[in-house]
Design a protein around this motif. Structure first.
Motif, PDB file in Angstrom:
ATOM      1  N   GLY A 222       0.790  -1.052  -0.128  1.00  0.00           N
ATOM      2  CA  GLY A 222      -0.050   0.041   0.029  1.00  0.00           C
ATOM      3  C   GLY A 222       0.958   1.434   0.079  1.00  0.00           C
ATOM      4  N   PHE A 223       0.238   2.301  -0.296  1.00  0.00           N
ATOM      5  CA  PHE A 223       0.935   3.492  -0.481  1.00  0.00           C
ATOM      6  C   PHE A 223       1.376   4.156   0.863  1.00  0.00           C
ATOM      7  N   MET A 224       2.509   5.222   0.912  1.00  0.00           N
ATOM      8  CA  MET A 224       2.627   5.502   2.127  1.00  0.00           C
ATOM      9  C   MET A 224       1.637   5.800   3.305  1.00  0.00           C
ATOM     10  N   ALA A 225       1.892   5.589   4.119  1.00  0.00           N
ATOM     11  CA  ALA A 225       0.963   5.839   5.534  1.00  0.00           C
ATOM     12  C   ALA A 225      -0.166   5.001   5.331  1.00  0.00           C
ATOM     13  N   SER A 226      -0.165   4.071   4.604  1.00  0.00           N
ATOM     14  CA  SER A 226      -1.733   3.288   4.396  1.00  0.00           C
ATOM     15  C   SER A 226      -1.931   2.471   5.659  1.00  0.00           C
ATOM     16  N   GLY A 227      -0.820   2.468   6.518  1.00  0.00           N
ATOM     17  CA  GLY A 227      -1.109   1.621   7.921  1.00  0.00           C
ATOM     18  C   GLY A 227      -0.422   0.153   7.657  1.00  0.00           C
ATOM     19  N   LYS A 228       0.461   0.031   6.799  1.00  0.00           N
ATOM     20  CA  LYS A 228       1.142  -1.275   6.767  1.00  0.00           C
ATOM     21  C   LYS A 228       1.819  -1.765   8.126  1.00  0.00           C
ATOM     22  N   THR A 229       2.463  -0.859   8.780  1.00  0.00           N
ATOM     23  CA  THR A 229       3.299  -0.843   9.859  1.00  0.00           C
ATOM     24  C   THR A 229       2.407  -1.264  10.934  1.00  0.00           C
ATOM     25  N   THR A 230       1.257  -0.225  10.992  1.00  0.00           N
ATOM     26  CA  THR A 230       0.404  -0.476  12.249  1.00  0.00           C
ATOM     27  C   THR A 230      -0.482  -1.671  12.085  1.00  0.00           C
ATOM     28  N   VAL A 231      -1.092  -1.978  10.915  1.00  0.00           N
ATOM     29  CA  VAL A 231      -2.035  -3.228  10.845  1.00  0.00           C
ATOM     30  C   VAL A 231      -0.950  -4.451  10.674  1.00  0.00           C
TER      31      VAL A 231
ATOM     32  N   LEU B  18       9.758  -4.311   6.311  1.00  0.00           N
ATOM     33  CA  LEU B  18      11.136  -4.208   5.184  1.00  0.00           C
ATOM     34  C   LEU B  18      11.786  -3.126   5.113  1.00  0.00           C
ATOM     35  N   ASP B  19      11.167  -1.848   5.558  1.00  0.00           N
ATOM     36  CA  ASP B  19      11.831  -0.658   5.780  1.00  0.00           C
ATOM     37  C   ASP B  19      13.060  -0.831   6.835  1.00  0.00           C
ATOM     38  N   CYS B  20      12.278  -1.177   7.915  1.00  0.00           N
ATOM     39  CA  CYS B  20      13.244  -1.393   8.970  1.00  0.00           C
ATOM     40  C   CYS B  20      14.419  -2.387   8.700  1.00  0.00           C
TER      41      CYS B  20
ATOM     42  N   THR C  83       0.039  15.558   8.557  1.00  0.00           N
ATOM     43  CA  THR C  83      -0.236  15.778   9.981  1.00  0.00           C
ATOM     44  C   THR C  83       0.048  14.784  10.961  1.00  0.00           C
ATOM     45  N   LYS C  84      -0.574  13.600  10.668  1.00  0.00           N
ATOM     46  CA  LYS C  84      -0.303  12.605  11.899  1.00  0.00           C
ATOM     47  C   LYS C  84       1.104  12.017  12.005  1.00  0.00           C
ATOM     48  N   ASN C  85       1.630  11.695  10.907  1.00  0.00           N
ATOM     49  CA  ASN C  85       2.905  11.050  11.234  1.00  0.00           C
ATOM     50  C   ASN C  85       4.155  11.664  10.171  1.00  0.00           C
ATOM     51  N   LYS C  86       4.870  12.513  10.676  1.00  0.00           N
ATOM     52  CA  LYS C  86       5.787  13.406   9.852  1.00  0.00           C
ATOM     53  C   LYS C  86       7.033  12.584   9.775  1.00  0.00           C
ATOM     54  N   ARG C  87       7.079  11.222   9.942  1.00  0.00           N
ATOM     55  CA  ARG C  87       8.400  10.698   9.625  1.00  0.00           C
ATOM     56  C   ARG C  87       8.876  11.084   8.369  1.00  0.00           C
ATOM     57  N   ILE C  88      10.237  11.134   8.173  1.00  0.00           N
ATOM     58  CA  ILE C  88      10.878  11.792   6.887  1.00  0.00           C
ATOM     59  C   ILE C  88      10.890  10.567   6.065  1.00  0.00           C
ATOM     60  N   ARG C  89      10.110  10.854   4.819  1.00  0.00           N
ATOM     61  CA  ARG C  89       9.976  10.053   3.860  1.00  0.00           C
ATOM     62  C   ARG C  89      10.557  10.731   2.698  1.00  0.00           C
ATOM     63  N   PRO C  90      11.529  10.319   2.091  1.00  0.00           N
ATOM     64  CA  PRO C  90      12.172  11.058   1.088  1.00  0.00           C
ATOM     65  C   PRO C  90      11.255  11.287  -0.189  1.00  0.00           C
TER      66      PRO C  90
ATOM     67  N   GLU D 166      -3.695  13.546   4.451  1.00  0.00           N
ATOM     68  CA  GLU D 166      -3.695  13.989   5.904  1.00  0.00           C
ATOM     69  C   GLU D 166      -2.831  13.530   6.694  1.00  0.00           C
ATOM     70  N   ARG D 167      -2.639  12.163   6.592  1.00  0.00           N
ATOM     71  CA  ARG D 167      -1.685  11.242   7.617  1.00  0.00           C
ATOM     72  C   ARG D 167      -0.443  11.628   7.295  1.00  0.00           C
ATOM     73  N   LEU D 168       0.190  12.199   5.923  1.00  0.00           N
ATOM     74  CA  LEU D 168       1.410  12.300   5.638  1.00  0.00           C
ATOM     75  C   LEU D 168       1.867  13.634   6.304  1.00  0.00           C
TER      76      LEU D 168
ATOM     77  N   ASP E 134     -12.367   4.734   6.515  1.00  0.00           N
ATOM     78  CA  ASP E 134     -12.183   5.113   7.839  1.00  0.00           C
ATOM     79  C   ASP E 134     -12.099   4.042   9.079  1.00  0.00           C
ATOM     80  N   LEU E 135     -11.703   3.105   8.763  1.00  0.00           N
ATOM     81  CA  LEU E 135     -11.918   1.823   9.620  1.00  0.00           C
ATOM     82  C   LEU E 135     -10.514   2.055  10.626  1.00  0.00           C
ATOM     83  N   ASN E 136     -10.836   1.648  11.849  1.00  0.00           N
ATOM     84  CA  ASN E 136      -9.543   1.707  12.695  1.00  0.00           C
ATOM     85  C   ASN E 136      -8.717   0.256  12.445  1.00  0.00           C
ATOM     86  N   SER E 137      -7.467   0.246  12.965  1.00  0.00           N
ATOM     87  CA  SER E 137      -6.713  -0.743  12.756  1.00  0.00           C
ATOM     88  C   SER E 137      -7.382  -2.231  13.177  1.00  0.00           C
ATOM     89  N   ASN E 138      -7.866  -2.121  14.325  1.00  0.00           N
ATOM     90  CA  ASN E 138      -8.733  -3.571  14.729  1.00  0.00           C
ATOM     91  C   ASN E 138      -9.720  -4.062  13.805  1.00  0.00           C
TER      92      ASN E 138
HETATM   93  N1  LIG Z   1      -6.695   2.671  10.310  1.00  0.00           N
HETATM   94  C1  LIG Z   1      -6.017   3.534  10.722  1.00  0.00           C
HETATM   95  N2  LIG Z   1      -6.819   4.820  10.912  1.00  0.00           N
HETATM   96  C2  LIG Z   1      -6.368   5.927  11.373  1.00  0.00           C
HETATM   97  N3  LIG Z   1      -4.789   6.141  11.652  1.00  0.00           N
HETATM   98  C3  LIG Z   1      -4.119   5.029  11.213  1.00  0.00           C
HETATM   99  C4  LIG Z   1      -4.540   3.817  10.657  1.00  0.00           C
HETATM  100  N4  LIG Z   1      -3.551   2.940  10.530  1.00  0.00           N
HETATM  101  C5  LIG Z   1      -2.415   3.828  10.577  1.00  0.00           C
HETATM  102  N5  LIG Z   1      -2.713   4.796  11.175  1.00  0.00           N
HETATM  103  C6  LIG Z   1      -2.065   5.723  11.346  1.00  0.00           C
HETATM  104  O1  LIG Z   1      -1.129   6.619  10.027  1.00  0.00           O
HETATM  105  C7  LIG Z   1      -0.036   6.715  10.228  1.00  0.00           C
HETATM  106  C8  LIG Z   1       0.906   5.841   9.179  1.00  0.00           C
HETATM  107  O2  LIG Z   1       0.486   4.553   9.578  1.00  0.00           O
HETATM  108  P1  LIG Z   1       1.708   3.411   9.225  1.00  0.00           P
HETATM  109  O3  LIG Z   1       3.141   3.973   9.847  1.00  0.00           O
HETATM  110  O4  LIG Z   1       1.287   2.011   9.915  1.00  0.00           O
HETATM  111  O5  LIG Z   1       1.622   3.457   7.726  1.00  0.00           O
HETATM  112  P2  LIG Z   1       2.766   2.537   6.690  1.00  0.00           P
HETATM  113  O6  LIG Z   1       2.072   2.098   5.507  1.00  0.00           O
HETATM  114  O7  LIG Z   1       3.514   1.567   7.572  1.00  0.00           O
HETATM  115  O8  LIG Z   1       3.593   3.952   6.340  1.00  0.00           O
HETATM  116  P3  LIG Z   1       5.092   3.995   5.816  1.00  0.00           P
HETATM  117  O9  LIG Z   1       5.723   2.426   5.920  1.00  0.00           O
HETATM  118  O10 LIG Z   1       5.080   4.881   4.581  1.00  0.00           O
HETATM  119  O11 LIG Z   1       5.632   4.979   7.079  1.00  0.00           O
HETATM  120  C9  LIG Z   1       0.380   6.539  11.513  1.00  0.00           C
HETATM  121  O12 LIG Z   1       0.456   7.621  12.129  1.00  0.00           O
HETATM  122  C10 LIG Z   1      -0.595   5.539  12.339  1.00  0.00           C
HETATM  123  O13 LIG Z   1      -0.958   5.893  13.378  1.00  0.00           O
END
Ligand SMILES: Nc1ncnc2c1ncn2[C@@H]1O[C@H](COP(=O)(O)OP(=O)(O)OP(=O)(O)O)[C@@H](O)[C@H]1O
Ligand SMILES: O=C(O)C1=C[C@@H](O)[C@@H](O)[C@H](O)C1
Ligand SMILES: [Mg+2]
Length: 167
Positions: free
Chosen positions: A6-15, A30-32, A111-118, A107-109, A151-155
């Motif tokens: 999935g795209f950057m910030a799609s939730g791959k790491t969290t989910v 795999l990024d880590c 505001t929520k997670n400003k981790r440096i993404r080149p 929005e996530r890129l 707009d589903l949460n990770s659970n």
């Molecule tokens: N289902 C969700 N609902 C709301 N926020 C979420 C959800 N999943 C992840 N987030 C938030 O979105 C941001 C990006 O999530 P995450 O780091 O898991 O994505 P990623 O796909 O691994 O991104 P990347 O590898 O590009 O950093 C984080 O701040 C995370 O808390």
């Protein structure tokens, strides 16, 4: 083996990490792994060696983990699907696409997670949107399951994935 794409910030790491613990499996981002192996952060790697060198190494790592055949859940890098070689490597694996609308991603890129993404930090909203659109066909073609995260949460996303996998 189970891969999340999935795209950057799609939730791959969290989910991915939540899914792995629910399934009682190991989790590997795999990024880590890239940063552990190269002993350099991804942004610095991009700065020093450029995107092509990054993609070469990313491919090498993907190839290695696929050959290891572990039972882990893997979160891939957002651009892993760009290389045809990687798409071929993923063929035959369980691959879950976390599909999130561009506006939510943006929005996530920003505001929520400003981790440096080149690729995100130096790119305009329009350019990022084009990159997002360009990659859709690849996320779709490599994936065996597509989860509309909206707009589903990770659970809830983990629950949907488990349901998909049980079919
Ligand atoms: N289902 C969700 N609902 C709301 N926020 C979420 C959800 N999943 C992840 N987030 C938030 O979105 C941001 C990006 O999530 P995450 O780091 O898991 O994505 P990623 O796909 O691994 O991104 P990347 O590898 O590009 O950093 C984080 O701040 C995370 O808390
Ligand atoms: O979308 C991309 O091309 C990238 C996403 C990140 O996960 C990293 O793999 C890297 O920053 C490149
Ligand atoms: Mg991640």
């Amino acid at each position: 083996m189970l891969f999340l794409v999935g795209f950057m910030a799609s939730g791959k790491t969290t989910v991915g990490s939540q899914l792995a613990s629910t399934l009682d499996r190991g989790f590997c981002d795999l990024d880590c792994k890239f940063e552990d192996m190269t002993q350099i952060t991804i942004p610095t790697f991009f700065e020093k060696f450029g995107e092509k060198a990054f993609r070469d190494k990313e491919s090498e790592i993907l190839c290695d983990v696929i050959n290891e055949c572990s039972k882990k859940v893997f979160a891939t890098g957002g651009g892993c699907v760009v290389r045809e070689k990687n798409r071929v490597l993923l063929d035959g694996q369980h691959v879950i696409y976390l599909k999130v609308p561009f506006d939510v991603i943006y929005e996530r890129l920003t505001t929520k997670n400003k981790r440096i993404r080149p690729l995100a930090n130096t790119t305009s909203k329009e350019e990022l949107h084009s990159l997002y659109e360009e990659r859709q066909k690849w996320y779709n073609s490599v994936s065996t399951h597509c989860i509309e995260c909206e707009d589903l949460n990770s659970n809830e996303i983990v629950r949907l994935i488990l349901k998909e996998l049980s079919h």
